[in-house]
Design an enzyme around this catalytic site. Structure first.
Site, mmCIF file in Angstrom:
data_model
loop_
_atom_site.group_PDB
_atom_site.id
_atom_site.type_symbol
_atom_site.label_atom_id
_atom_site.label_comp_id
_atom_site.label_asym_id
_atom_site.label_seq_id
_atom_site.Cartn_x
_atom_site.Cartn_y
_atom_site.Cartn_z
ATOM 1 N N ARG A 15 0.688 -1.000 0.272
ATOM 2 C CA ARG A 15 0.102 0.065 0.009
ATOM 3 C C ARG A 15 0.976 1.232 0.079
ATOM 4 O O ARG A 15 0.352 2.121 -0.689
ATOM 5 C CB ARG A 15 -1.105 -0.239 0.933
ATOM 6 C CG ARG A 15 -1.743 1.059 1.318
ATOM 7 C CD ARG A 15 -3.379 0.695 2.524
ATOM 8 N NE ARG A 15 -2.384 0.413 3.290
ATOM 9 C CZ ARG A 15 -2.112 1.359 4.611
ATOM 10 N NH1 ARG A 15 -1.719 2.161 4.776
ATOM 11 N NH2 ARG A 15 -2.042 -0.305 5.370
ATOM 12 N N TYR A 35 -16.825 15.315 -17.159
ATOM 13 C CA TYR A 35 -17.458 13.596 -16.559
ATOM 14 C C TYR A 35 -18.310 14.011 -16.175
ATOM 15 O O TYR A 35 -17.914 14.525 -14.770
ATOM 16 C CB TYR A 35 -15.930 12.534 -16.268
ATOM 17 C CG TYR A 35 -16.382 11.295 -16.469
ATOM 18 C CD1 TYR A 35 -16.994 11.159 -16.899
ATOM 19 C CD2 TYR A 35 -15.937 10.806 -15.121
ATOM 20 C CE1 TYR A 35 -17.210 9.680 -16.953
ATOM 21 C CE2 TYR A 35 -16.202 9.456 -14.810
ATOM 22 C CZ TYR A 35 -17.238 8.895 -16.156
ATOM 23 O OH TYR A 35 -17.440 7.311 -15.682
ATOM 24 N N ASP A 66 -7.669 17.212 -16.013
ATOM 25 C CA ASP A 66 -7.667 16.049 -15.921
ATOM 26 C C ASP A 66 -7.006 15.819 -17.704
ATOM 27 O O ASP A 66 -8.002 16.337 -19.243
ATOM 28 C CB ASP A 66 -9.403 15.563 -16.512
ATOM 29 C CG ASP A 66 -9.024 14.244 -16.660
ATOM 30 O OD1 ASP A 66 -9.010 13.948 -17.021
ATOM 31 O OD2 ASP A 66 -11.169 13.015 -15.789
ATOM 32 N N LYS A 120 -7.817 4.923 -20.074
ATOM 33 C CA LYS A 120 -7.803 4.786 -21.239
ATOM 34 C C LYS A 120 -7.180 4.459 -22.443
ATOM 35 O O LYS A 120 -6.686 3.443 -22.391
ATOM 36 C CB LYS A 120 -8.393 6.176 -21.111
ATOM 37 C CG LYS A 120 -9.443 6.370 -20.398
ATOM 38 C CD LYS A 120 -10.535 5.539 -20.154
ATOM 39 C CE LYS A 120 -12.239 6.083 -19.375
ATOM 40 N NZ LYS A 120 -12.486 4.824 -18.529
#
Ligand SMILES: Cc1ncc(COP(=O)(O)O)c(C=O)c1O
Length: 404
Positions: free
Chosen positions: A65, A118, A191, A216
């Site tokens: 982590r 978005y 973004d 993406k």
């Protein structure tokens, strides 16, 4: 740790994409491609060394982590391509965006966000962050006078924009918005998912944090979910520390797959962009199509923001006079192009924003932004251009009852 065999900072983007983050040494040998390290924890010959690594994450790994080899390799690669001082990887693009907003704003703060954004980002701002005392105001990011007026009025902690917006492909003038943000004492979060660092690099234009859905184009093959924040060398350890306790990390295997995707991203993006530009022109000439949204098609672009003549692989278009029924017919009559809720894969993908990415909006909210009932979004793949056009032609005929 990655073997620093080449200085990539001055290399061509194609060289950076292929080599950055690779050749993590194992003992005396250096694999040409990184091994996948699934180990949750890492042990050391003695406790003093473990203690030392605990105190400085740059010295090694203790617990996945906190950081692990494949995640670090991907972070290095994306930081190199975006020309950032560092990067922090997440389990999804939304995890990265939530982390970026959490980093920038706290209770009592305001975020000024682009109105055309978005749907899930709109949702997290107006539900999750509102619940924790962060207010959001929305603005048309193309109207720089309005952005400046709002920034001066609100004193926002952050301005949040998409470099190329989802789904209307509106282009934010990053350098101008960065100037406004900094005058107001705000951080600019961009973004850059639609553009990728191959098309635009917002940090070069003054952005403070770049976020990606690596799901993406960066991964590129529709088999990974991931996200990334790229920022300065000073800010990276702060954001890494925030994620150490938030725990929104990606898996080593997903990170390895994403890094594999990075290698061909410059080549893929060139083909994606070439095909998208051809599809945009073809649709703009089609009487069955009322409007086409593609960067540069309907007006000039900000100077220096789009590299090498590339405009991206995303576009959207309005089927003339269409509503839900005609758009459903269009999607159901595609055979090569996949109707699916994602973007950025090697295959061409079609999406109906009204029932997917912007499903959470009321019809009035969608119309106010400019998302009509006949709007279809395309992520143009790297198939043969004629095959893509033929598929679009057949589906448009089925949807409208008219031939081209
Ligand atoms: C522009 C943009 N940003 C962020 C996201 C969120 O990414 P993810 O689905 O990886 O959480 C998406 C998802 O479609 C997107 O289109």
């Amino acid at each position: 740790m990655t073997v620093p065999s080449i200085d990539l900072s001055a290399a061509a983007v194609e060289t950076q994409a292929v080599h950055a983050g690779e050749r993590a040494g194992i003992g005396h040998a250096t694999p040409t491609v990184n091994a996948i390290h699934l180990s949750t924890a890492f042990s050391y010959p003695d406790t003093a060394e473990l203690d030392d690594v605990f105190s400085d994450p740059r010295k090694g790994y203790v617990y996945s982590r906190h950081g692990s080899p494949n995640v670090q390799a991907l972070e290095e690669a994306i930081a190199t391509l975006e020309r950032g001082g560092g990067a922090v990887a997440y389990g999804s693009g939304m995890a990265a965006i939530n982390a970026a907003i959490t980093h920038a704003a706290g209770p009592g703060d305001t975020v000024l966000a682009s109105r055309d954004i978005y749907g899930a980002v709109y949702a997290t701002l107006t539900t999750h962050f509102r619940k924790y005392g962060v207010q959001t105001e929305f603005v048309d990011i193309r109207d720089l006078d309005a952005v400046r007026a709002q920034a001066e009025r609100l004193n926002p902690a952050a301005i949040l924009v998409e470099s190329v917006s989802n789904p209307l492909l509106r282009v934010a003038d990053i350098a101008a918005v960065a100037g406004i943000a900094h005058d107001a004492g705000a951080l600019l979060i961009v973004d850059n998912t639609f553009a990728t660092p191959i098309v635009s690099r917002p940090l070069d234009l003054g952005a403070d944090l770049v976020v990606h859905s690596t799901t993406k184009f960066i991964s590129g093959h529709g088999d990974v979910t991931g996200g990334m924040i790229v920022t300065s060398a000073e800010r990276t350890p702060v954001i890494r520390e925030e994620n150490r306790i938030a725990g929104a990390i990606p898996s080593p295997f997903d990170s390895w797959l994403s890094l594999r995707g990075v290698k061909t991203m410059p080549l893929r993006m060139r083909e994606h962009c070439r095909n998208a530009s051809a599809v945009a022109s073809w649709l703009a000439d089609d009487p069955r199509v009322a409007a086409v949204n593609y960067p540069g098609l309907n007006g000039p672009l900000p100077d220096g923001q789009f590299h090498d003549g590339l405009r991206g692989a995303m576009l959207s278009f309005d089927i003339a006079g269409a509503g839900r029924e005609q758009v459903f017919a269009f999607l159901d009559n595609l055979s090569l192009i996949q109707s699916a809720t994602t973007l950025g894969d090697v295959y061409t993908l079609a999406l109906y924003p009204a029932i997917s990415s912007h499903r959470g909006y009321t019809p009035e909210q969608r119309h106010e932004i400019g998302i009509g009932d006949g709007l279809v979004r395309l992520s143009v793949g790297i198939e043969g251009i004629q095959d893509i056009l033929t598929d679009l032609d057949v589906a448009l005929t089925a949807a409208t009852g008219r031939t081209r």
